[in-house]
Design a protein around this motif. Sequence first.
Motif, PDB file in Angstrom:
ATOM      1  N   ASP A  22       8.973  64.761 -74.316  1.00  0.00           N
ATOM      2  CA  ASP A  22       8.955  64.678 -72.849  1.00  0.00           C
ATOM      3  C   ASP A  22       9.916  63.624 -72.307  1.00  0.00           C
ATOM      4  O   ASP A  22      10.026  63.444 -71.098  1.00  0.00           O
ATOM      5  CB  ASP A  22       7.548  64.311 -72.354  1.00  0.00           C
ATOM      6  CG  ASP A  22       6.637  65.523 -72.335  1.00  0.00           C
ATOM      7  OD1 ASP A  22       7.159  66.651 -72.419  1.00  0.00           O
ATOM      8  OD2 ASP A  22       5.415  65.339 -72.248  1.00  0.00           O
ATOM      9  N   HIS A  23      10.570  62.891 -73.223  1.00  0.00           N
ATOM     10  CA  HIS A  23      11.447  61.806 -72.786  1.00  0.00           C
ATOM     11  C   HIS A  23      12.826  61.920 -73.411  1.00  0.00           C
ATOM     12  O   HIS A  23      13.007  62.615 -74.410  1.00  0.00           O
ATOM     13  CB  HIS A  23      10.824  60.443 -73.126  1.00  0.00           C
ATOM     14  CG  HIS A  23       9.633  60.129 -72.276  1.00  0.00           C
ATOM     15  ND1 HIS A  23       8.363  60.521 -72.621  1.00  0.00           N
ATOM     16  CD2 HIS A  23       9.548  59.497 -71.080  1.00  0.00           C
ATOM     17  CE1 HIS A  23       7.527  60.138 -71.661  1.00  0.00           C
ATOM     18  NE2 HIS A  23       8.212  59.520 -70.717  1.00  0.00           N
ATOM     19  N   HIS A  69      12.678  59.764 -62.672  1.00  0.00           N
ATOM     20  CA  HIS A  69      12.603  59.975 -64.126  1.00  0.00           C
ATOM     21  C   HIS A  69      12.550  58.669 -64.904  1.00  0.00           C
ATOM     22  O   HIS A  69      12.225  58.658 -66.082  1.00  0.00           O
ATOM     23  CB  HIS A  69      13.790  60.823 -64.601  1.00  0.00           C
ATOM     24  CG  HIS A  69      15.112  60.136 -64.575  1.00  0.00           C
ATOM     25  ND1 HIS A  69      16.161  60.517 -65.385  1.00  0.00           N
ATOM     26  CD2 HIS A  69      15.576  59.110 -63.830  1.00  0.00           C
ATOM     27  CE1 HIS A  69      17.205  59.735 -65.132  1.00  0.00           C
ATOM     28  NE2 HIS A  69      16.880  58.889 -64.211  1.00  0.00           N
ATOM     29  N   GLU A  71      11.553  55.420 -66.722  1.00  0.00           N
ATOM     30  CA  GLU A  71      10.328  54.834 -67.274  1.00  0.00           C
ATOM     31  C   GLU A  71      10.518  53.340 -67.474  1.00  0.00           C
ATOM     32  O   GLU A  71       9.828  52.545 -66.884  1.00  0.00           O
ATOM     33  CB  GLU A  71       9.959  55.477 -68.621  1.00  0.00           C
ATOM     34  CG  GLU A  71       9.638  56.975 -68.526  1.00  0.00           C
ATOM     35  CD  GLU A  71       8.203  57.249 -68.070  1.00  0.00           C
ATOM     36  OE1 GLU A  71       7.566  56.371 -67.482  1.00  0.00           O
ATOM     37  OE2 GLU A  71       7.726  58.373 -68.306  1.00  0.00           O
ATOM     38  N   LEU A  80      14.751  54.443 -71.081  1.00  0.00           N
ATOM     39  CA  LEU A  80      13.896  55.583 -71.416  1.00  0.00           C
ATOM     40  C   LEU A  80      13.570  56.315 -70.120  1.00  0.00           C
ATOM     41  O   LEU A  80      13.122  55.692 -69.148  1.00  0.00           O
ATOM     42  CB  LEU A  80      12.610  55.083 -72.084  1.00  0.00           C
ATOM     43  CG  LEU A  80      11.653  56.168 -72.576  1.00  0.00           C
ATOM     44  CD1 LEU A  80      12.244  56.886 -73.799  1.00  0.00           C
ATOM     45  CD2 LEU A  80      10.290  55.578 -72.921  1.00  0.00           C
ATOM     46  N   CYS A  81      13.790  57.627 -70.124  1.00  0.00           N
ATOM     47  CA  CYS A  81      13.561  58.425 -68.913  1.00  0.00           C
ATOM     48  C   CYS A  81      12.807  59.687 -69.260  1.00  0.00           C
ATOM     49  O   CYS A  81      12.864  60.170 -70.387  1.00  0.00           O
ATOM     50  CB  CYS A  81      14.900  58.819 -68.280  1.00  0.00           C
ATOM     51  SG  CYS A  81      15.841  57.400 -67.704  1.00  0.00           S
ATOM     52  N   LYS A  82      12.119  60.218 -68.255  1.00  0.00           N
ATOM     53  CA  LYS A  82      11.472  61.519 -68.443  1.00  0.00           C
ATOM     54  C   LYS A  82      12.558  62.571 -68.649  1.00  0.00           C
ATOM     55  O   LYS A  82      13.635  62.489 -68.053  1.00  0.00           O
ATOM     56  CB  LYS A  82      10.658  61.891 -67.202  1.00  0.00           C
ATOM     57  CG  LYS A  82       9.506  60.959 -66.931  1.00  0.00           C
ATOM     58  CD  LYS A  82       8.677  61.505 -65.770  1.00  0.00           C
ATOM     59  CE  LYS A  82       7.569  60.542 -65.413  1.00  0.00           C
ATOM     60  NZ  LYS A  82       8.000  59.543 -64.401  1.00  0.00           N
ATOM     61  N   ARG A  83      12.228  63.562 -69.467  1.00  0.00           N
ATOM     62  CA  ARG A  83      13.199  64.636 -69.715  1.00  0.00           C
ATOM     63  C   ARG A  83      13.051  65.684 -68.621  1.00  0.00           C
ATOM     64  O   ARG A  83      12.025  66.363 -68.534  1.00  0.00           O
ATOM     65  CB  ARG A  83      12.908  65.247 -71.091  1.00  0.00           C
ATOM     66  CG  ARG A  83      13.940  66.250 -71.538  1.00  0.00           C
ATOM     67  CD  ARG A  83      13.643  66.654 -72.970  1.00  0.00           C
ATOM     68  NE  ARG A  83      14.690  67.457 -73.531  1.00  0.00           N
ATOM     69  CZ  ARG A  83      14.922  67.565 -74.832  1.00  0.00           C
ATOM     70  NH1 ARG A  83      14.162  66.931 -75.706  1.00  0.00           N
ATOM     71  NH2 ARG A  83      15.896  68.325 -75.284  1.00  0.00           N
TER      72      ARG A  83
END
Length: 240
Positions: A22-23, A69, A71, A80-83
């Motif tokens: 998810d990331h 997005h 994180e 780190l980011c949401k996908r």
Amino acid sequence: MESAKQLYAGKAKSVYEAQDPDHVVIAFRDDTSAFDGAKVEQLERKGAVNNQFNAFIMDRLAGAGIPTHFERRLSARESLCKRLEMIPVECVVRNLAAGSLCRRLGIDEGRELEPPTFELFLKDDERGDPMINESHVETFGWATSEQMARMKELTYQVNEVLRGLFLDGGMLLVDYKLEFGLFRGEVTLGDEFTPDGCRLWDRDTREKMDKDRFRQGLGSVVETYEGVARRLGLELELDD
Ligand code: UDP
């Protein structure tokens, strides 16, 4: 990061797989491009500066209730980011006339735009990111009309939050470009918010403090971005 699988490399950022599906890990590079990639240079420290600048802005936007997005920052250059499942449309709001608006419509640079304008461009370098409208977005299936309405609402909300933030630092938010994607069906702000994707002018002198320094060969690009960060009270960490 060396071992992580690269999913995508854009003009200034690379995207890697994260530990969970998810990331993603986004790495900000020093590459700086303009004119749809026709001018490219490496500007030392720019990746680290932009990563930290983006983290600061995304935190502020999240604090104002805007779904993003972002994180957390992992290092000087990585976050780190949401996908997201990206929507291939660029949303632009303008408070003052500059750039393509002046070229297209013959408007004088610096004219105040009241109400601020909202424009859409298709993300397509080969075609020079052509201007499109909301009906194109729906007809060609780039987003539904509901998603489009949400992108527009969020793009204007960002203006409410950031105009004041930059003004407090003595800067005018002239215009900016946002990109959105879907995370579990929700329209979510993706990409980045840095001086690479917006225009910032000194409130009093109207000196350019954004990527136009690179586009127009004005020099001191990264030093100016660092100055913008300082004005916002952001202390930059040295690169790793
Ligand atoms: N912008 C961007 N990426 C693009 C096109 C534009 O980040 O591919 C940003 C640009 O930095 C400015 C705003 O969107 O803050 C409006 O850009 P404009 O349409 O004036 O185009 P430009 O003059 O940059 O070609």
